[in-house]
Design a protein around this motif. Structure first.
Motif, PDB file in Angstrom:
ATOM      1  N   GLY A 182       0.749  -1.321  -0.122  1.00 42.59           N
ATOM      2  CA  GLY A 182       0.101   0.046  -0.035  1.00 42.59           C
ATOM      3  C   GLY A 182       0.799   1.429  -0.036  1.00 42.59           C
ATOM      4  O   GLY A 182       1.906   1.320   0.342  1.00 42.59           O
ATOM      5  N   ARG A 183       0.148   2.294  -0.370  1.00 40.00           N
ATOM      6  CA  ARG A 183       0.907   3.477  -0.359  1.00 40.00           C
ATOM      7  C   ARG A 183       1.654   4.036   0.927  1.00 40.00           C
ATOM      8  O   ARG A 183       2.654   4.699   0.935  1.00 40.00           O
ATOM      9  N   GLY A 184       0.942   3.600   2.085  1.00 40.91           N
ATOM     10  CA  GLY A 184       1.367   3.728   3.340  1.00 40.91           C
ATOM     11  C   GLY A 184       2.429   2.939   3.737  1.00 40.91           C
ATOM     12  O   GLY A 184       2.993   3.111   4.954  1.00 40.91           O
ATOM     13  N   SER A 185       2.883   2.074   3.086  1.00 42.75           N
ATOM     14  CA  SER A 185       3.774   1.119   3.540  1.00 42.75           C
ATOM     15  C   SER A 185       5.138   1.545   3.980  1.00 42.75           C
ATOM     16  O   SER A 185       5.702   2.656   3.410  1.00 42.75           O
ATOM     17  N   ALA A 186       5.773   0.845   4.864  1.00 41.57           N
ATOM     18  CA  ALA A 186       7.193   1.397   5.434  1.00 41.57           C
ATOM     19  C   ALA A 186       8.289   1.348   4.438  1.00 41.57           C
ATOM     20  O   ALA A 186       9.255   2.210   4.249  1.00 41.57           O
ATOM     21  N   LYS A 187       7.948   0.431   3.448  1.00 45.56           N
ATOM     22  CA  LYS A 187       9.201   0.093   2.349  1.00 45.56           C
ATOM     23  C   LYS A 187       8.606   0.818   1.145  1.00 45.56           C
ATOM     24  O   LYS A 187       9.032   0.421   0.006  1.00 45.56           O
ATOM     25  N   ARG A 188       7.413   1.678   1.128  1.00 45.15           N
ATOM     26  CA  ARG A 188       6.912   2.135  -0.224  1.00 45.15           C
ATOM     27  C   ARG A 188       8.042   2.846  -1.076  1.00 45.15           C
ATOM     28  O   ARG A 188       8.025   2.821  -2.421  1.00 45.15           O
ATOM     29  N   ASP A 189       8.925   3.607  -0.383  1.00 45.95           N
ATOM     30  CA  ASP A 189       9.994   4.497  -1.063  1.00 45.95           C
ATOM     31  C   ASP A 189      11.131   3.617  -1.315  1.00 45.95           C
ATOM     32  O   ASP A 189      12.191   4.271  -1.718  1.00 45.95           O
ATOM     33  N   TRP A 190      11.301   2.425  -0.991  1.00 48.50           N
ATOM     34  CA  TRP A 190      12.293   1.534  -1.490  1.00 48.50           C
ATOM     35  C   TRP A 190      12.447   1.243  -2.943  1.00 48.50           C
ATOM     36  O   TRP A 190      13.358   0.925  -3.327  1.00 48.50           O
ATOM     37  N   TYR A 191      11.123   1.442  -3.160  1.00 45.58           N
ATOM     38  CA  TYR A 191      11.012   1.155  -4.947  1.00 45.58           C
ATOM     39  C   TYR A 191      10.529   2.490  -5.618  1.00 45.58           C
ATOM     40  O   TYR A 191      10.565   3.446  -5.108  1.00 45.58           O
ATOM     41  N   ILE A 192      10.439   2.378  -6.867  1.00 43.40           N
ATOM     42  CA  ILE A 192      10.303   3.626  -7.495  1.00 43.40           C
ATOM     43  C   ILE A 192       8.539   3.460  -8.149  1.00 43.40           C
ATOM     44  O   ILE A 192       8.339   2.702  -9.038  1.00 43.40           O
ATOM     45  N   TRP A 193       7.884   4.410  -7.296  1.00 47.12           N
ATOM     46  CA  TRP A 193       6.447   4.427  -7.682  1.00 47.12           C
ATOM     47  C   TRP A 193       6.173   5.705  -8.188  1.00 47.12           C
ATOM     48  O   TRP A 193       6.383   6.899  -7.670  1.00 47.12           O
ATOM     49  N   ARG A 194       5.160   5.703  -8.921  1.00 48.93           N
ATOM     50  CA  ARG A 194       4.604   7.118  -9.709  1.00 48.93           C
ATOM     51  C   ARG A 194       3.252   7.085 -10.017  1.00 48.93           C
ATOM     52  O   ARG A 194       2.679   5.892 -10.475  1.00 48.93           O
ATOM     53  N   GLU A 242       4.921  -0.649 -14.846  1.00 48.41           N
ATOM     54  CA  GLU A 242       3.948  -1.708 -14.673  1.00 48.41           C
ATOM     55  C   GLU A 242       2.775  -0.962 -13.724  1.00 48.41           C
ATOM     56  O   GLU A 242       3.108  -0.354 -12.549  1.00 48.41           O
ATOM     57  N   TYR A 243       1.622  -1.243 -14.154  1.00 51.11           N
ATOM     58  CA  TYR A 243       0.497  -0.604 -13.386  1.00 51.11           C
ATOM     59  C   TYR A 243       0.378  -1.477 -12.223  1.00 51.11           C
ATOM     60  O   TYR A 243       0.017  -2.728 -12.475  1.00 51.11           O
ATOM     61  N   ASP A 244       0.002  -1.089 -11.052  1.00 48.16           N
ATOM     62  CA  ASP A 244      -0.461  -1.765  -9.975  1.00 48.16           C
ATOM     63  C   ASP A 244      -1.976  -1.500  -9.645  1.00 48.16           C
ATOM     64  O   ASP A 244      -2.299  -0.361  -9.022  1.00 48.16           O
ATOM     65  N   GLU A 245      -2.993  -2.226  -9.736  1.00 41.95           N
ATOM     66  CA  GLU A 245      -4.365  -2.035  -9.623  1.00 41.95           C
ATOM     67  C   GLU A 245      -4.460  -1.709  -8.318  1.00 41.95           C
ATOM     68  O   GLU A 245      -5.495  -0.702  -7.965  1.00 41.95           O
ATOM     69  N   ALA A 246      -4.003  -2.238  -7.279  1.00 42.16           N
ATOM     70  CA  ALA A 246      -4.322  -1.912  -5.997  1.00 42.16           C
ATOM     71  C   ALA A 246      -4.112  -0.582  -5.365  1.00 42.16           C
ATOM     72  O   ALA A 246      -4.927  -0.157  -4.768  1.00 42.16           O
ATOM     73  N   SER A 247      -3.161  -0.106  -5.734  1.00 40.73           N
ATOM     74  CA  SER A 247      -2.668   1.548  -5.438  1.00 40.73           C
ATOM     75  C   SER A 247      -2.628   2.228  -6.424  1.00 40.73           C
ATOM     76  O   SER A 247      -2.980   3.418  -6.191  1.00 40.73           O
ATOM     77  N   GLY A 248      -3.002   1.877  -7.679  1.00 41.63           N
ATOM     78  CA  GLY A 248      -3.470   2.947  -8.562  1.00 41.63           C
ATOM     79  C   GLY A 248      -2.036   3.719  -9.209  1.00 41.63           C
ATOM     80  O   GLY A 248      -2.087   4.621  -9.714  1.00 41.63           O
ATOM     81  N   GLN A 249      -0.993   2.962  -8.998  1.00 43.00           N
ATOM     82  CA  GLN A 249       0.237   3.601  -9.428  1.00 43.00           C
ATOM     83  C   GLN A 249       0.862   2.627 -10.121  1.00 43.00           C
ATOM     84  O   GLN A 249       0.880   1.423 -10.020  1.00 43.00           O
TER      85      GLN A 249
END
Length: 533
Positions: A126-138, A160-167
């Motif tokens: 999820g967008r609030g994950s502690a490791k969200r910023d360990w990868y490149i999400w846009r 690659e689109y991630d349906e669950a988070s919309g990023q």
């Protein structure tokens, strides 16, 4: 003098005078009959490397992985995939290698992980994950779709689109290989801890995969279109990777890695870098704080002719920073084998070139016996790049086929069904060539023995020698010793005059050692000579 380059000081490191040998574990030796090479198989074949005369073995990835890209999609950086063995097997390999005088260099794959790595699973939660910023999400682009036009090296969009988070998440290679965010200090700390894990187990260095990819443009700007793109080229060639790779911030990251490994003493850091020479040499870093050896693939990528290679060697030598140590590579797991690129006869000349140039040479497994690309039927293709972009000849399976140890149908590689087809082992194998004093294996052993016996050939200065036509010539000097290397890259005999009196001590044909000096150097077709005054 013009055309001369002075060697290093007497305070040399093992990797400056040594020769590195690359092992692709899946294809080197299978010890348990499952058709896939393993760590125990490498351990069993260390004697071959000792007899060959190399100094270090570089082992391609063996970490736990779903094998979407055959180990370059890492699910655990501090373990061994069961198909290759155990950590105890690795420890045994290190101990045996060191006991036989061999260094061990590991592949380090820091640009991306497997999508099944626990870090990515948490990041994707999820967008609030502690490791969200360990990868490149846009977020998607304003009109929908991928955030920008960055392309995957294996075809298609790099997003690659991630349906669950919309990023979208970024992947420079397969979608199963999400890129880490190296702007995050936690990522950098975790990956330097990985280096320490293996250093504590006795590893002598690392070859860092796609090191020039680690940093991306902070603004995620579109890459410019490639005006030279033509149909038939891979999809990645549609754009110029101005913003998706080779960013200035990467040098701080590399300096941190360098500091980590140098805390453990005499270790080596090697960078995989497919860039033009002027950018390649930048990876030595400011005040040589970068990688010790930015891999120089120019002998693989350049046309095989004497004048072009002479210019290439001179250009590379001039481009090196003060104190930067050169290196040369003829083959690897991503490029067609040298014997297939230039033919069996010239592959012998290429071996003499590789092992007499100034700098650290790397030999790809099987090249020492003249192995050629294997033939891979469509139904046997394993390489994901070939599957993604079929028909373009991009597949890397041909250069990854099993090592030929014997002339048997299984090449002495496995008692099971090999993961890739075994090539015609009767044409080139270790057992037959060991007993042949004029074989490709015998040539490599002789060349490596000369390098070990004469520092002029390993650490000496380099001086180009004027030549014409298909002849490439240069001298190596150190400690009062001088060697003249003259290589005929053509298929016709040629005579070379004007270089003074010399006698041949080694021919690529292995049938010529001359007792008396002569003023004329007579080269047969496809022949290289090492001469002394």
């Amino acid at each position: 003098m013009p055309g001369s380059r002075v060697g290093t000081t007497d305070m040399t490191r093992w990797w400056q005078s040594g020769t590195i040998y690359q092992v692709y574990p899946r294809s080197f030796q299978d010890s348990d009959g499952d058709g896939i090479g393993d760590l125990e198989g490498i351990r069993q074949r260390l004697g071959h490397l000792v007899a060959l005369g190399v100094d270090a073995v570089w082992v391609s990835p063996f970490y736990p992985s779903p094998m979407a890209d055959f180990g370059y999609d890492v699910a655990d950086y501090c373990g061994v995939d069961p198909m290759f063995g155990t950590l105890e097997d690795f420890d045994g390999l290190i101990a045996d290698a060191h006991g036989q005088g061999l260094k061990v260099v590991l592949d380090f794959v820091p640009n991306h992980t497997s999508e099944r790595h626990p870090w990515f699973a948490e990041s994707r939660a999820g967008r609030g994950s502690a490791k969200r910023d360990w990868y490149i999400w846009r977020d998607p682009a304003s009109g929908g779709g991928p955030p920008n036009n960055w392309a995957s090296n294996f075809g298609g969009s790099a997003w690659e689109y991630d349906e669950a988070s919309g990023q979208y998440y970024y992947h420079a290679f397969l979608k199963e290989q999400p890129d880490l965010n190296w702007r995050n200090p936690q990522v950098r700390a975790a990956m330097n801890d990985v280096l320490r894990f293996w250093l504590e187990r006795g590893v002598d260095g690392f070859r860092v995969d796609v090191i020039w990819h680690l940093m991306k443009d902070a603004g995620f700007r579109d890459n410019p279109d490639n005006p030279g793109f033509a149909e038939g080229q891979p999809d990645i060639a549609r754009v110029l990777p101005v913003h998706s790779a080779d960013q200035p911030e990467v040098f701080d990251v590399i300096a941190e890695m360098r500091a980590t490994i140098e805390a453990y003493g005499d270790r080596v850091l090697i960078g995989e870098i497919y860039l033009p020479l002027e950018r390649l040499v930048a990876y030595y870093g400011h005040d040589l704080s970068g990688v010790h050896l930015p891999f120089n693939f120019q002998l693989i990528l350049s046309a095989w002719n004497a004048r072009g290679l002479a210019e290439l060697i001179e250009t590379y030598e001039r481009a090196l920073p003060d104190g930067g140590w050169p290196n040369w590579v003829l083959g690897n797991h991503d490029q067609h084998r040298v014997a297939s690129r230039i033919g069996a006869a010239q592959a012998r000349v290429a071996a003499m070139l590789l092992l007499t140039l100034r700098g650290t040479p790397t030999i790809y497994y099987g090249d020492e016996i003249g192995m050629t690309d294997g033939e891979i039927a469509p139904e046997a293709v394993q390489d994901p790049w070939e599957k993604n972009e079929p028909g373009l000849g991009l597949g890397r399976d041909p250069e990854r086929t099993p090592m030929h140890w014997t002339a048997a149908d299984d090449a002495g590689f496995t008692t099971g069904t090999p993961w890739l087809p075994v090539g015609p082992a009767h044409e080139a194998n270790v057992a037959d060539q060991t007993g042949d004093p004029r074989s490709m294996l015998a040539l490599h052993r002789r060349l490596l023995a000369l390098r070990r016996a004469h520092e002029a050939l390993s650490l000496g200065s380099f001086e180009s020698v004027a030549a014409t036509g298909d002849v490439l010539a240069y001298r190596r000097r150190r400690g009062g010793e001088t060697f003249l290397i003259v290589l005929n890259l053509g298929h016709e005999p040629v005579a070379v005059d004007g270089l003074g009196q010399h006698r041949a001590i080694l021919s690529t044909h292995l049938d010529r050692e001359e007792a008396r000096p002569a003023a004329t150097i007579a080269l047969r077709p496809d022949e290289g000579l090492i001469l002394v005054p």
